[in-house]
Design a protein around this motif. Structure first.
Motif, short mmCIF file in Angstrom:
data_model
loop_
_atom_site.label_atom_id
_atom_site.label_comp_id
_atom_site.label_asym_id
_atom_site.label_seq_id
_atom_site.Cartn_x
_atom_site.Cartn_y
_atom_site.Cartn_z
N CYS B 8 34.67 23.30 22.58
CA CYS B 8 34.73 24.65 22.02
C CYS B 8 35.35 25.63 23.00
CB CYS B 8 33.36 25.14 21.58
SG CYS B 8 31.98 24.23 22.21
N GLY B 18 30.25 25.61 17.99
CA GLY B 18 30.13 24.21 18.39
C GLY B 18 28.76 23.65 18.04
N LEU B 34 28.48 18.72 23.88
CA LEU B 34 29.25 19.95 23.69
C LEU B 34 29.94 20.28 25.01
CD1 LEU B 34 28.90 21.23 20.94
CD2 LEU B 34 27.62 23.08 22.02
N VAL B 50 36.70 22.40 18.24
CA VAL B 50 35.94 23.33 17.41
C VAL B 50 36.71 24.63 17.25
CG1 VAL B 50 33.83 24.70 17.26
CG2 VAL B 50 33.74 22.37 18.15
#
Lengths: 456, 254
Positions: B8, B18, B34, B50
């Motif tokens: 992200c 995200g 993430l 993302v």
């Protein structure tokens, strides 16, 4: 009073002289009151206090700490501003004080003003002058930051009352721990005249709080509370006497802080002690540690010291010292004992204890977790167990643990030989000639708001 | 085990989106990771880019505030303003732990969980830097009366500094400039503050000190020098309380 007018020094010189004259006052905190700005002036305050710099002696600079004047009619033997000293004398004008405060504050040099003063003419007149300066700073310059002023013993209670409505903190200096000490070194002051304004301020704070319950926006009297300070090592009191005095000040006068100031020999006088080893800094440090133990850790003065053991241990902090004399309580089970007992464990401070109590509600804690929580394991490990187990195999024996604790702090000599005889550590604390004068250990922050909670 | 990495944008909106996408993918939290900003690519990973979405981010923010309370939400906000590479994943996993254990406002108390402990540690690091900079930041007055301060923080702390100074100096025009991020915090007298991404600071602007500036700088240096008590001198203690790395921008050390 003529002195006030014929002063032709520059602001630069005045600041030098009146800072130099104020620096032996230890209080430099800006804590105790949280206040947002009104939007119409300049300044706010933070409950925890904010330090802005640190001087070469490691003390924090939070407030513009100055005297209004260093002219003084008194002749206190320990004071650099005593009447009989031949020093440069000067006085600020109220506008000079206001300009300095505002201009320093806008640049984020300081958190506010600390104003003390020598005595011109008489206490009431001096207090009036201070009041006028503070009034100007608050009302004309619209300063809403932190202000700490000294209340001068002997001043008219009416002036103290109206000044208290403008400032955040007031303090009356106790000067010396006992009335006898005061009599010998400060001939113009008595214990009674010092305690009188202290009581007045205490009552003022109490009344103001009650009013606040009734009227939400009632103006507050000394909202950050009052403090005091005493000089350590100029007179022969024991540590036990000093902590007992501090304890009763907290209890009977509701003080926010008591500050301890290691005596610095600025004057030569036959009544003052010679301190060839410099100011008694380690002793001052131990007193601050004990003070925190009394205020945040639930210790009583008589748990720390007694008539038979009137002075602190040179090598160990008061909390370790207490724990070693009470091994019957240890090891404590981290996952079970109460918050109050957690606070008694060396290596665990207020924050760690709070975190432990919260974290163990969710899951059982092990030694790894304690590390993450911030417990100083190298000290705590001799006093705790997690889920029934101690970290290492440990003898619950005073001498063994003391030796290990000192080694962890690199304070332990390879072997201790005094008068040709090998000593145990418990014997050591009985020896008076190994006391503070000879030890110059690294000091920690004093008179600060910061970094104190870590003492385990 | 193959894992899926959601990459992200390094903004609140990006990371919260995200978290939304990771939940919505139903891949399973133990197989998801993430990452914010530029990440080194690894073998045997699926990467999903993302796209920041205001709508998704707001949904996540609403849920977090509702589940954990306003205060814990700001704790997570602190974490996301740090410069740590693992911050996005730490917040994501902490949220997963918090929701599955019903921690509510006790979210960061669960220190025996490694993700929570890490979030706690990062939050503390950022909060400490905010505290330090709040103390040690210095303003200089320019010719036009503007107060200017330059800082070089490790973390993105302007969002936390600006409210403090806006409340403190409501009638001043001032600017705090984060040199590392070229980000400016601006405050105009009697107005709200705002942040602005810049191309860099105009050198002409920052060199035009007001006449009084030197005078007050000298006075403060004099004050700091005089207030120290010679027989108590302890430079080690001074360094411990005020580490050298802060001193570059401080008036009294210039």
């Amino acid at each position: 009073m003529n002195d006030l007018k014929k002063d032709s020094l520059t602001v630069f010189d005045k600041l030098r002289i009146l800072t130099d004259a104020a620096k032996y006052d230890v209080a430099c905190t800006s804590s105790g009151v949280e206040r947002k700005g009104s939007g119409e002036g300049i300044g706010n305050t933070a409950a925890a206090g904010i330090c802005h710099s640190f001087s070469a002696d490691g003390r924090c600079i939070s407030l513009l700490k100055i005297l209004f004047t260093n002219h003084c009619i008194y002749d206190c033997k320990y004071c650099i501003n005593r009447k009989s000293n031949d020093v440069e004398r000067t006085t600020f004008t109220p506008d000079e004080i206001c300009e300095l405060t505002i201009q320093f504050y806008r640049r984020n040099y300081i958190e506010g003003l600390f104003l003390s003063s020598g005595i011109i003419d008489n206490p009431t007149y001096t207090m009036e002058l201070i009041y006028l300066a503070i009034w100007k700073l608050r009302k004309e310059y619209r300063f809403e930051g932190y202000i700490h002023v000294k209340a001068i013993p002997g001043a008219d209670p009416a002036v103290i009352q109206k000044l208290g409505m403008l400032v955040d903190r007031m303090s009356v200096n106790l000067e010396l721990p006992t009335a006898e000490g005061l009599k010998s070194l400060a001939p113009n002051k008595t214990r009674q005249t010092i305690l009188k304004p202290m009581r007045q301020i205490q009552n003022g704070i109490q009344n103001s709080k009650e009013e606040l319950v009734l009227y939400k926006h009632a103006p507050q009297f000394v909202p950050a509370g009052q403090s005091t300070q005493m000089i350590i090592g100029a007179t022969p009191e024991s540590d036990y006497q000093i902590v007992s005095v501090a304890e009763s000040l907290y209890r009977k006068f509701g003080l926010k802080r008591v500050f301890y100031s290691a005596f610095v020999a600025v004057n030569e006088d036959k009544d003052l002690p010679a301190l060839p080893g410099g100011p008694p800094l380690l002793r001052e440090h131990r007193l601050y540690q004990a003070d925190f133990l009394m205020r945040f850790y639930g210790f009583k003065a008589e748990e720390l010291l007694s008539e038979d053991r009137p002075n602190f241990n040179v090598l160990l902090d008061p909390k370790c010292d207490w724990a070693l004399r009470h091994l019957e309580y240890f090891p404590m089970e981290i996952n079970k004992v109460s918050y109050e007992m957690l606070l008694r464990i060396p290596g665990i401070g207020v924050k760690s204890a709070q975190r432990i109590v919260k974290a163990r509600r969710i899951a059982n804690l092990g030694f790894e977790d304690l590390k993450k929580i911030g417990v100083v394991l190298k000290r705590a490990l001799y006093f705790i167990c997690c889920n029934g187990r101690m970290m290492y195999h440990t003898k619950m024996e005073e001498d063994y643990i003391t030796r290990n604790l000192l080694m962890a702090d690199h304070k332990a000599p390879a072997s201790l030989v005094i008068n040709g005889q090998e000593m145990t550590y418990s014997q050591l604390s009985l020896f008076d000639d190994v006391r503070f004068q000879n030890v110059n250990a690294v000091q920690h922050g004093i008179g600060n708001d910061r970094k104190w909670i870590g003492m385990g | 085990m193959e894992k899926t990495v959601f990459i992200c944008e390094d903004t609140l909106e990006g990371i919260f989106t995200g978290i939304y996408d990771a939940y919505a993918s139903r891949i399973g939290h133990d197989k998801c990771e993430l990452a914010a900003g530029d990440v080194p690519l690894e073998m045997f990973c699926d990467y999903i880019q993302v796209l920041p979405s205001k709508e998704k981010a707001e949904k996540v923010i609403r849920t977090l505030k509702k589940q954990f309370g306003e205060e814990r939400f700001y704790d997570l906000y602190y974490v996301l303003c740090s410069n740590r590479e693992d911050k996005a994943d730490v917040v994501y996993k902490t949220v997963v732990v918090g929701l599955s254990n019903d921690l509510h406002q006790n979210l960061l108390d669960h220190l025996s969980n490694p993700y929570v402990a890490r979030a706690f540690e990062i939050r503390r690091n950022v909060a400490n830097e905010v505290m330090h900079i709040r103390e040690f930041i210095r303003f200089q007055e320019l010719e036009n009366g503007l107060l200017l301060s330059k800082i070089t923080p490790q973390n993105n702390i302007l969002p936390f500094l600006m409210p403090h100074f806006a409340d403190r100096f409501p009638l001043e025009n001032f600017m705090i400039y984060d040199e590392n991020r070229k980000l400016a915090g601006l405050h105009q007298s009697r107005h709200n503050w705002c942040l602005a991404q810049t191309e860099g600071l105009n050198p002409k602007l920052s060199s035009s000190r007001s006449e009084q500036e030197r005078f007050y700088g000298d006075l403060f240096r004099l004050f700091c020098k005089t207030i120290a008590i010679k027989p108590r001198e302890n430079l080690n203690l001074q360094r411990q309380m005020l580490p050298l790395r802060f001193r570059n921008n401080m008036t009294e050390f210039q």
